[in-house]
Structure formats: structure tokens, C-alpha cells
Enzyme design. Structure first.
Site, short mmCIF file in Angstrom:
data_model
loop_
_atom_site.label_atom_id
_atom_site.label_comp_id
_atom_site.label_asym_id
_atom_site.label_seq_id
_atom_site.Cartn_x
_atom_site.Cartn_y
_atom_site.Cartn_z
N LYS A 113 23.48 28.97 5.05
CA LYS A 113 22.69 29.92 4.29
C LYS A 113 22.95 31.36 4.75
O LYS A 113 22.78 32.29 3.97
CB LYS A 113 21.20 29.60 4.44
C1 PLP Z 1 20.83 24.21 1.95
C2 PLP Z 1 21.67 23.21 2.64
C3 PLP Z 1 22.40 22.27 1.93
C4 PLP Z 1 22.34 22.15 0.42
O1 PLP Z 1 22.89 23.26 -0.22
P1 PLP Z 1 22.56 23.52 -1.78
O2 PLP Z 1 23.17 24.83 -2.06
O3 PLP Z 1 21.07 23.54 -1.88
O4 PLP Z 1 23.15 22.40 -2.53
C5 PLP Z 1 23.22 21.41 2.63
N1 PLP Z 1 23.28 21.46 3.98
C6 PLP Z 1 22.57 22.35 4.70
C7 PLP Z 1 22.66 22.32 6.18
C8 PLP Z 1 21.75 23.26 4.07
O5 PLP Z 1 21.06 24.14 4.78
#
Ligand code: PLP
Length: 499
Positions: A113
């Protein structure tokens, strides 16, 4: 470039407006009116360039109301060596010949993120300067764990901005919880809600789209925006690392320009994989987009059958950031694949709201099948994959990345497709020490930081400094509220009267 709403093509706003507003008034998501393209020459020109320049090249195609200097400044402030503990920002780790792990977790919160949330505050500041006429921007976040911390870290002490984060009380890992509840900064607040991520997300979405609440904020000189992946400003930076990974592979001679790759993405809200889809539509030679789910396999079933059906048991898994039954960003794909048919999207989203399901037309399902492959993996297989990969390659996967690796193994076995593959790695394993330790060396009853120590002893993998420094910190935010009280909690945290 203008942006339309997935639920009303007649809505047309600038990138700056799309980013400050977050979501369109009638509940639709902002999408570019046309997907820009990247020529082979443009991609080749980025091969020897640092991440910041690759970022500017991608962003400037979409943020056409930003000046070149503004784009470059945002990218340079976000993707620095101090914030990302890797010189290439998003490095590739070769697992075996033709299988690359794209490590997206070298940022301050150790999850992918950060790739978007380190730059979003800068994009927001520039956008607000163009559109928000001095209002204080209130960032409201629903998180399945990683977005919350990454948004708090990105927006802490940002001028004219406050940030409120809601997370499901029992739906995040102890490390994720500690990361959020110990957050520093004068403009931040965090609250747990009794419910799961979908409850948090629909609560936030309801607050966002309620005109009475918006009016109340306006009277107090405030406006909402969103740092969730429904915000276009979250999505567009995610396109960068797919382009960058292709450049890295060209650079080390693993590919020649134009050679196809497959991309595997562990998926929850469908944001990360949608960014890969945009990269593909821009001209990046991606063959298959492989969507990996945990036991909450609503997307696997959707891609296989064309029926999206959230009426099913919700599973709490060892990959909590993917414990999601409503994948918001799928709406953008539906809009694109329906030929930008806002009415069709409205019908599907209405059906989702009233019946918890919808079916896409056969023609659209065919397109989805051509673009995407999908698979799912339960907790047992996730643990086996972590153990196997560690034993075989000495490389430690987190639970989410392990889901992707397992789904990729299945895909490759069943199709025989050996196209060079990039697997998105979305978190550092120490964020999920309990599950990772259990996978590597069996269950242990120790506390969170003893687990970190034991995992270090068992693997010798470095503990990232931002996680190590949480040890012994006291939480600042201990509040819990019901889904129904979220609106009041927002007023309380902003110190404004409900009346
Ligand atoms: C948010 C997240 C995901 C999923 O990503 P999306 O964009 O919501 O599909 C997968 N792995 C981790 C560690 C995340 O923080």
C-alpha cells in the site's frame, strides 16, 4: 484527460477533481475517459531510468492537469531512499528461472500500500490547490489492515488534512493493529469497528455519499476525500511498478522488448490487479492476468462463471488483507469491458446491493476469461507454500504472496504455460509473523515480538526497522464502535456537532 463516473458517463471531471473528491456523487468510481498508450520506444527509454522517472512517465499520461514539474515533484518526494529501503524502490527477486517476485513492501509500513500511499498525499495536496478552495480535507479510510497504516503514515501532519481510519476489530493481525494504534501525528485518529472489512468499507462509503453529512462538513470548512483504492489517486501509482518490473527484466536481459509476461496478483479489493490491467491496456506486453484469492474465493468463482455472488460464508484467514467479499474496484473493469455502459454498471451494482449478486453478459464473461485466469488457496496450502519455498529457495514469503505463489503453481501445472512471470509480493513476512512462523517451524504460543524473534532465528531473514521499532510502544487509540455509530464517531473525532 477527463474522468467519467462508472455510474454516469455524463460526469466529467479533471484528475485533480477526481483525486480530491475520491468518489463520484452518485456512488460511481472515477475512470479515465480513455486509457492512454505507451509505445515500445517509450518503455525502452525508461529501462535505464530510476523509479522516480518511470513514475513521472506513467503519471503524466493520466494527470494531464498537473504540470510536468508538479508530477516530478510528487514522485521525487514519495519514492526516496529514506522511505523505501531499496535503491530500486520495487526490486525483483528471481525465485527461479522465469519466475520473478516483485517486492512491493520496502516502504515505511512494509506492505505494498505504501507504493500508492506515499505519493497520494502529494497528489492530493497539488489537486486540492487546484480545486478545494482552502477546505480542510478529511481522509476517511476503511482498512483490512495495511491501507490504514500506510494512509496514516502518508498523511501524518500533512497540511490542511485530517485522517480517520476504521478497521475491523478482529480482522487484522496483531502487528497491523499495533502499527495503527501507535500512529504518531497531530492530525490522525484510529477506531476499531465491531464487524468485518466489508462492514467498515460499506460504512465509510455510506458516509461519503450522504449529502447531509457532506453539507455538515462544508459548514465546518471541511470536505471528505478517500485514500481507499476507490480513489483514482491510489490506483494510478500502482500502474508504475508493473511498467517498472518490465523495465527491470529488460535491463537484466531476462526479456527482449515485446516479449510477453504473465502477472500474478494476490487480490482483495481488485485494485492491484486492476492496475496491472491498465498497464496491459496501455501496451505493456502482459499476456495473462492471474487473480489469486484465499478461501474467500468470490473473485475466482466470478472469473470462472461470470456470476459475482457474495452470499457465502466469510472466512477469516491468515491473509487478512484479502478477506473481502465485495471487491470495489471490479466496477471499473465492468465499466471498461461493457464498452463504458454506465446503465449496465448501475444495474449490476444495484443487484449486488439488493441480492448480493449479479451476472455479467456472456460476451463480457468471454472477455474476462481471455484476460484473466484465477485460482484460490486455503490456509493449509498457504502454510505449505511458505514452508516449501523457504526450504527450496531460502526465500521467505508472507501469507498473501504465498497465496499468489500457490495459485501460480496450479496455473502453470494445469496449463503448461511457462511465459516469464511476475508475482506481486504485497507484504513483508514479519507483518504476519504468527502464520509465517507456524508455517516454517510449527505453532508457538509466544507473544507477537517473541514470534518475530523466533522467526528471525528460524530463517535469518532481516526484521524491517519500522516493525522492530514497534516493540514496547503503547497504543494511543483504543476506541471501538458499532457500524451504526460510525457517523457519530466521525463527528466526535472532528469535534463538530451532529446537529
Ligand atoms: C491490500 C492487500 C492486498 C489486496 O490488494 P487489493 O488491491 O485490495 O486487491 C493483498 N495483500 C496485501 C498484503 C495487502 O495489503
Amino acid at each position: 484527460m477527463r474522468y467519467n463516473s462508472t455510474r454516469d458517463t455524463g460526469v466529467s471531471v479533471s484528475a485533480a477533481q477526481a483525486i480530491t473528491q475520491g468518489i463520484s456523487k452518485e456512488g460511481g468510481l472515477f475512470v479515465p475517459e480513455a486509457i492512454p498508450s505507451f509505445s515500445k520506444e517509450e518503455i525502452l527509454a525508461l529501462v535505464d531510468k530510476p523509479y522516480v522517472e518511470r513514475a513521472a512517465a506513467v503519471l503524466s499520461k493520466y494527470l494531464t492537469d498537473f504540470t510536468a514539474e508538479e508530477v516530478k515533484e510528487c514522485a521525487s518526494l514519495a519514492y526516496t531512499q529514506e522511505r523505501f529501503r531499496s535503491p530500486s524502490i520495487a526490486p525483483l527477486h528471481t525465485l527461479e528461472d522465469g519466475v520473478e517476485i516483485l517486492e512491493l513492501w520496502h516502504g515505511p509500513t512494509c506492505a505494498f500500500k505504501d507504493m500508492a500511499l506515499q505519493i497520494l498525499p502529494h497528489l492530493m495536496r497539488v489537486s486540492a490547490g487546484k480545486t478545494a478552495d482552502g477546505k480542510t480535507i478529511i481522509i476517511l479510510v476503511a482498512t483490512s489492515g495495511d491501507t490504514g497504516k500506510a494512509a496514516l503514515e502518508g498523511f501524518r501532519d500533512a497540511a490542511n488534512t485530517r485522517i480517520l481510519v476504521f478497521y475491523p476489530e478482529d480482522g487484522v493481525s496483531p502487528m497491523q493493529k499495533l502499527q495503527m494504534t501507535t500512529q504518531e501525528g497531530e492530525n490522525v485518529a484510529v477506531c476499531a469497528i465491531r464487524g468485518n472489512f466489508d462492514d467498515a468499507q460499506s460504512g465509510v462509503k455510506a458516509i461519503f455519499t450522504d449529502p447531509a453529512i457532506a453539507a455538515k462538513l462544508e459548514r465546518n470548512g471541511m470536505m471528505f476525500s478517500s485514500a481507499n483504492s476507490i480513489n483514482w489517486g491510489r490506483l494510478v501509482p500502482q500502474i508504475i511498478y508493473y511498467v517498472s518490473s518490465y523495465c527491470e527484466m529488460l535491463k537484466k536481459g531476462a526479456l527482449s522488448m515485446g516479449d510477453p509476461i504473465n502477472v500474478v496478483v494476490p487480490t482483495g479489493n481488485f485494485g492491484n490487479i486492476l492496475a496491472a490491467y491498465y498497464a496491459r491496456e496501455m501496451g505493456l506486453p502482459i499476456a495473462k492476468l492471474i487473480c489469486a484469492s484465499n478461501e474467500n474465493r468470490v473473485l475466482t468463482d466470478f472469473i470462472e462463471t461470470g456470476v459475482y455472488d457474495r452470499n457465502r460464508e466469510f472466512h477469516t484467514t491468515t491473509s487478512p488483507s484479502m478477506d473481502i467479499l465485495i471487491s470495489s474496484n471490479l466496477e471499473r473493469l465492468l465499466y471498461d469491458l461493457s464498452g463504458r455502459d454506465d446503465q449496465a454498471v448501475c444495474r449490476m451494482m444495484d443487484n449486488l446491493k439488493t441480492d448480493g449478486k449479479y451476472t455479467v453478459p456472456a460476451e463480457m464473461h468471454q472477455k474476462i476469461r481471455a484476460l484473466f485466469a484465477a485460482g484460490s488457496c486455503d490456509d493449509r496450502r498457504t502454510a505449505e507454500t511458505i514452508r516449501d519455498i523457504f526450504q527450496k529457495h531460502g526465500y521467505l514469503l508472507d501469507t498473501h504472496t504465498a497465496v499468489a505463489v500457490a495459485v501460480y503453481e496450479d496455473y502453470r501445472r494445469s496449463t503448461g504455460d511457462t511465459t516469464p512471470t511476475v508475482i506481486a509480493s504485497t507484504a513483508n513476512p514479519y507483518k504476519f509473523s504468527d502464520a509465517v512462523l507456524t508455517a516454517v517451524s510449527g505453532p508457538s504460543g509466544a507473544g507477537e515480538f517473541e514470534k518475530v524473534d523466533l522467526l528471525y532465528k528460524a530463517t535469518g531473514c532481516e526484521v524491517p526497522a519500522p516493525l522492530a521499532s514497534l516493540r514496547g510502544k503503547t497504543p494511543r487509540f483504543t476506541g471501538v464502535c458499532n457500524r451504526a455509530d460510525m457517523e457519530q464517531t466521525v463527528y466526535d473525532l472532528l469535534h463538530i456537532d451532529a446537529e
